[in-house]
Design a protein around this motif. Structure first.
Motif, PDB file in Angstrom:
ATOM      1  N   ALA A 180      67.040  47.245  -6.738  1.00  0.00           N
ATOM      2  CA  ALA A 180      67.961  46.100  -6.815  1.00  0.00           C
ATOM      3  C   ALA A 180      68.050  45.426  -5.450  1.00  0.00           C
ATOM      4  O   ALA A 180      68.301  46.077  -4.447  1.00  0.00           O
ATOM      5  CB  ALA A 180      69.347  46.567  -7.243  1.00  0.00           C
TER       6      ALA A 180
ATOM      7  N   LYS B  98      55.611  42.359   4.051  1.00  0.00           N
ATOM      8  CA  LYS B  98      56.057  43.754   3.923  1.00  0.00           C
ATOM      9  C   LYS B  98      55.299  44.671   4.889  1.00  0.00           C
ATOM     10  O   LYS B  98      55.846  45.655   5.366  1.00  0.00           O
ATOM     11  CB  LYS B  98      55.857  44.244   2.495  1.00  0.00           C
ATOM     12  CG  LYS B  98      56.722  43.533   1.471  1.00  0.00           C
ATOM     13  CD  LYS B  98      58.017  44.267   1.260  1.00  0.00           C
ATOM     14  CE  LYS B  98      58.812  43.646   0.121  1.00  0.00           C
ATOM     15  NZ  LYS B  98      60.072  44.369  -0.087  1.00  0.00           N
TER      16      LYS B  98
ATOM     17  N   ASN C 106      70.827  44.617  -0.482  1.00  0.00           N
ATOM     18  CA  ASN C 106      70.494  46.009  -0.217  1.00  0.00           C
ATOM     19  C   ASN C 106      69.460  46.107   0.894  1.00  0.00           C
ATOM     20  O   ASN C 106      68.681  45.167   1.110  1.00  0.00           O
ATOM     21  CB  ASN C 106      69.908  46.652  -1.478  1.00  0.00           C
ATOM     22  CG  ASN C 106      70.965  47.222  -2.392  1.00  0.00           C
ATOM     23  OD1 ASN C 106      72.000  47.695  -1.926  1.00  0.00           O
ATOM     24  ND2 ASN C 106      70.702  47.179  -3.685  1.00  0.00           N
ATOM     25  N   PRO C 107      69.392  47.250   1.591  1.00  0.00           N
ATOM     26  CA  PRO C 107      68.296  47.462   2.540  1.00  0.00           C
ATOM     27  C   PRO C 107      66.961  47.499   1.809  1.00  0.00           C
ATOM     28  O   PRO C 107      66.895  47.883   0.640  1.00  0.00           O
ATOM     29  CB  PRO C 107      68.612  48.818   3.174  1.00  0.00           C
ATOM     30  CG  PRO C 107      69.593  49.471   2.269  1.00  0.00           C
ATOM     31  CD  PRO C 107      70.309  48.388   1.516  1.00  0.00           C
ATOM     32  N   ASP C 108      65.905  47.078   2.490  1.00  0.00           N
ATOM     33  CA  ASP C 108      64.546  47.107   1.926  1.00  0.00           C
ATOM     34  C   ASP C 108      63.915  48.456   2.270  1.00  0.00           C
ATOM     35  O   ASP C 108      63.565  48.706   3.422  1.00  0.00           O
ATOM     36  CB  ASP C 108      63.736  45.944   2.504  1.00  0.00           C
ATOM     37  CG  ASP C 108      62.403  45.773   1.793  1.00  0.00           C
ATOM     38  OD1 ASP C 108      61.746  46.791   1.482  1.00  0.00           O
ATOM     39  OD2 ASP C 108      62.014  44.615   1.555  1.00  0.00           O
ATOM     40  N   VAL C 109      63.797  49.312   1.265  1.00  0.00           N
ATOM     41  CA  VAL C 109      63.317  50.681   1.488  1.00  0.00           C
ATOM     42  C   VAL C 109      61.863  50.669   1.959  1.00  0.00           C
ATOM     43  O   VAL C 109      61.496  51.348   2.921  1.00  0.00           O
ATOM     44  CB  VAL C 109      63.452  51.524   0.198  1.00  0.00           C
ATOM     45  CG1 VAL C 109      63.028  52.970   0.447  1.00  0.00           C
ATOM     46  CG2 VAL C 109      64.881  51.463  -0.335  1.00  0.00           C
TER      47      VAL C 109
ATOM     48  N   MET D 136      56.075  53.066  -3.649  1.00  0.00           N
ATOM     49  CA  MET D 136      57.351  52.497  -4.103  1.00  0.00           C
ATOM     50  C   MET D 136      57.114  51.695  -5.380  1.00  0.00           C
ATOM     51  O   MET D 136      56.938  50.477  -5.353  1.00  0.00           O
ATOM     52  CB  MET D 136      57.940  51.605  -3.015  1.00  0.00           C
ATOM     53  CG  MET D 136      58.561  52.379  -1.851  1.00  0.00           C
ATOM     54  SD  MET D 136      60.027  53.322  -2.337  1.00  0.00           S
ATOM     55  CE  MET D 136      61.072  51.990  -2.900  1.00  0.00           C
TER      56      MET D 136
ATOM     57  N   GLU E 186      55.004  39.490  -9.831  1.00  0.00           N
ATOM     58  CA  GLU E 186      55.109  38.079  -9.447  1.00  0.00           C
ATOM     59  C   GLU E 186      54.818  37.172 -10.635  1.00  0.00           C
ATOM     60  O   GLU E 186      54.084  37.544 -11.552  1.00  0.00           O
ATOM     61  CB  GLU E 186      54.104  37.761  -8.326  1.00  0.00           C
ATOM     62  CG  GLU E 186      54.302  38.546  -7.039  1.00  0.00           C
ATOM     63  CD  GLU E 186      55.490  38.094  -6.209  1.00  0.00           C
ATOM     64  OE1 GLU E 186      56.065  37.027  -6.497  1.00  0.00           O
ATOM     65  OE2 GLU E 186      55.865  38.841  -5.285  1.00  0.00           O
TER      66      GLU E 186
ATOM     67  N   GLY F   1      53.335  49.554  -1.867  1.00  0.00           N
ATOM     68  CA  GLY F   1      54.376  48.838  -2.596  1.00  0.00           C
ATOM     69  C   GLY F   1      53.836  48.247  -3.881  1.00  0.00           C
ATOM     70  O   GLY F   1      52.616  48.178  -4.091  1.00  0.00           O
ATOM     71  N   PHE F   2      54.743  47.838  -4.733  1.00  0.00           N
ATOM     72  CA  PHE F   2      54.409  47.136  -5.966  1.00  0.00           C
ATOM     73  C   PHE F   2      55.129  45.808  -5.960  1.00  0.00           C
ATOM     74  O   PHE F   2      56.259  45.721  -5.477  1.00  0.00           O
ATOM     75  CB  PHE F   2      54.869  47.940  -7.189  1.00  0.00           C
ATOM     76  CG  PHE F   2      53.781  48.760  -7.806  1.00  0.00           C
ATOM     77  CD1 PHE F   2      53.077  48.279  -8.886  1.00  0.00           C
ATOM     78  CD2 PHE F   2      53.455  50.000  -7.286  1.00  0.00           C
ATOM     79  CE1 PHE F   2      52.062  49.022  -9.456  1.00  0.00           C
ATOM     80  CE2 PHE F   2      52.440  50.757  -7.847  1.00  0.00           C
ATOM     81  CZ  PHE F   2      51.741  50.261  -8.931  1.00  0.00           C
TER      82      PHE F   2
HETATM   83  N1  CTP Z   1      61.573  47.224  -2.442  1.00  0.00           N
HETATM   84  C1  CTP Z   1      62.289  48.117  -1.675  1.00  0.00           C
HETATM   85  N2  CTP Z   1      63.596  47.869  -1.363  1.00  0.00           N
HETATM   86  C2  CTP Z   1      64.199  46.746  -1.812  1.00  0.00           C
HETATM   87  C3  CTP Z   1      63.481  45.821  -2.583  1.00  0.00           C
HETATM   88  C4  CTP Z   1      62.166  46.091  -2.891  1.00  0.00           C
HETATM   89  O1  CTP Z   1      61.723  49.131  -1.262  1.00  0.00           O
HETATM   90  N3  CTP Z   1      65.475  46.535  -1.489  1.00  0.00           N
HETATM   91  C5  CTP Z   1      60.159  47.516  -2.722  1.00  0.00           C
HETATM   92  C6  CTP Z   1      59.817  47.676  -4.186  1.00  0.00           C
HETATM   93  O2  CTP Z   1      59.957  49.016  -4.609  1.00  0.00           O
HETATM   94  C7  CTP Z   1      58.368  47.232  -4.223  1.00  0.00           C
HETATM   95  C8  CTP Z   1      58.278  46.205  -3.103  1.00  0.00           C
HETATM   96  O3  CTP Z   1      59.408  46.429  -2.266  1.00  0.00           O
HETATM   97  O4  CTP Z   1      57.490  48.271  -3.897  1.00  0.00           O
HETATM   98  C9  CTP Z   1      58.255  44.782  -3.532  1.00  0.00           C
HETATM   99  O5  CTP Z   1      59.418  44.501  -4.275  1.00  0.00           O
HETATM  100  P1  CTP Z   1      59.745  43.000  -4.635  1.00  0.00           P
HETATM  101  O6  CTP Z   1      61.007  42.966  -5.414  1.00  0.00           O
HETATM  102  O7  CTP Z   1      58.524  42.395  -5.226  1.00  0.00           O
HETATM  103  O8  CTP Z   1      59.935  42.393  -3.156  1.00  0.00           O
HETATM  104  P2  CTP Z   1      61.150  41.678  -2.455  1.00  0.00           P
HETATM  105  O9  CTP Z   1      60.897  41.810  -0.986  1.00  0.00           O
HETATM  106  O10 CTP Z   1      62.448  42.208  -2.963  1.00  0.00           O
HETATM  107  O11 CTP Z   1      60.961  40.148  -2.802  1.00  0.00           O
HETATM  108  P3  CTP Z   1      61.552  39.241  -4.015  1.00  0.00           P
HETATM  109  O12 CTP Z   1      62.485  38.283  -3.355  1.00  0.00           O
HETATM  110  O13 CTP Z   1      60.314  38.568  -4.573  1.00  0.00           O
HETATM  111  O14 CTP Z   1      62.229  40.131  -5.024  1.00  0.00           O
END
Ligand code: CTP
Ligand code: CA
Length: 233
Positions: free
Chosen positions: A102, A176, A130-133, A97, A157, A153-154
């Motif tokens: 977003a 994660k 949004n859902p966390d993929v 990922m 920071e 994941g990426f």
């Molecule tokens: N990611 C995802 N779905 C989301 C948000 C993030 O799959 N809705 C994945 C990104 O593609 C990435 C990883 O989660 O591989 C980390 O994304 P990051 O934005 O650093 O993590 P978040 O959990 O969104 O934390 P933050 O509040 O720091 O943005």
């Protein structure tokens, strides 16, 4: 050997890479988006192809051209990306990922263009999460044949009052639960839209597995090295 395959150690492996940045519509002409170019994801696709993998690139609004020879699934929104990644991951050995997904989308996608008000007032902008993929791929594996799937994941920071980049990266890796999390420091000419990159690769416990620095292709190759060692466990 930057940009050149070290070995053909991904022959017979199916990998899915998401790249770019998702866009969330506000109305027919506007969206909320981010500055991700998709360069790191495209570098991951290119290097995986060079190492012999069958590559599906889930491409969210790339500003760079995807490499020839990879299967490209274009997407716009996070919902589209989630569906495309899960579908492609059904028979994949690896899912990376790399897309900037977003975190929030407008609560409503207006059917008609939002117009200015005569009284000069601005409309409120309500957002929903949004859902966390990535977390979804960990909690509920997308692979349907029960085989091993390495999920990566990426995380971009910055350090802040709560801790440095590695501190935040470790916390995110544990939260994660992905097999690997590639953490890169942003700010100071690193990260979004730039040519070079430096990442620290962490495992699900937050332990450092590798550190890679150089071009985005070099970083990608370093990450594939870490993935290959996981595939062989
Ligand atoms: N990611 C995802 N779905 C989301 C948000 C993030 O799959 N809705 C994945 C990104 O593609 C990435 C990883 O989660 O591989 C980390 O994304 P990051 O934005 O650093 O993590 P978040 O959990 O969104 O934390 P933050 O509040 O720091 O943005
Ligand atoms: Ca985020």
């Amino acid at each position: 050997a930057e940009g050149k395959p070290r070995t053909r150690d991904l022959v017979g492996r199916r990998v899915v890479v998401s790249a770019g940045g998702t866009r969330e519509p506000l109305d027919p002409v506007r969206f909320l988006g981010n500055r991700s170019s998709g360069r790191q994801g495209v570098a991951l696709a290119r290097t995986a192809l060079a190492r012999g993998a069958d590559v599906t690139l889930v491409a969210a609004n790339l500003t760079v051209r995807p490499p020839a020879g990879v299967r490209v699934v274009p997407v716009e929104t996070t919902a589209e990306l989630a569906d495309a990644v899960r579908a492609a991951a059904a028979d994949a050995d690896v899912v990376v990922m790399a897309a900037a997904v977003a975190d929030f989308r407008p609560a409503a996608d207006a059917a008609h263009k939002i117009k200015k008000q005569a009284d000069g007032s601005a409309p409120p902008l309500a957002l929903v999460q949004n859902p966390d993929v990535l977390a979804g791929l960990v909690a509920e594996p997308a692979r349907t044949d029960g085989g091993r799937q390495v999920v990566v994941g990426f995380a971009a920071e910055t350090g802040d009052a709560d801790g440095d980049v590695l501190h935040h990266g470790r916390a995110k890796a544990r939260r994660k639960g992905a097999d690997l999390l590639a953490v890169n420091a942003v700010g100071g000419g690193q990260g979004f839209g730039t040519e070079g990159n430096a990442v620290t690769v962490l495992d699900a416990a937050g332990e450092v597995v590798a550190s890679v620095e150089g071009s985005k292709d070099a970083v990608a190759d370093g990450l594939w090295d870490a993935v290959v060692s996981r595939l062989h466990r």
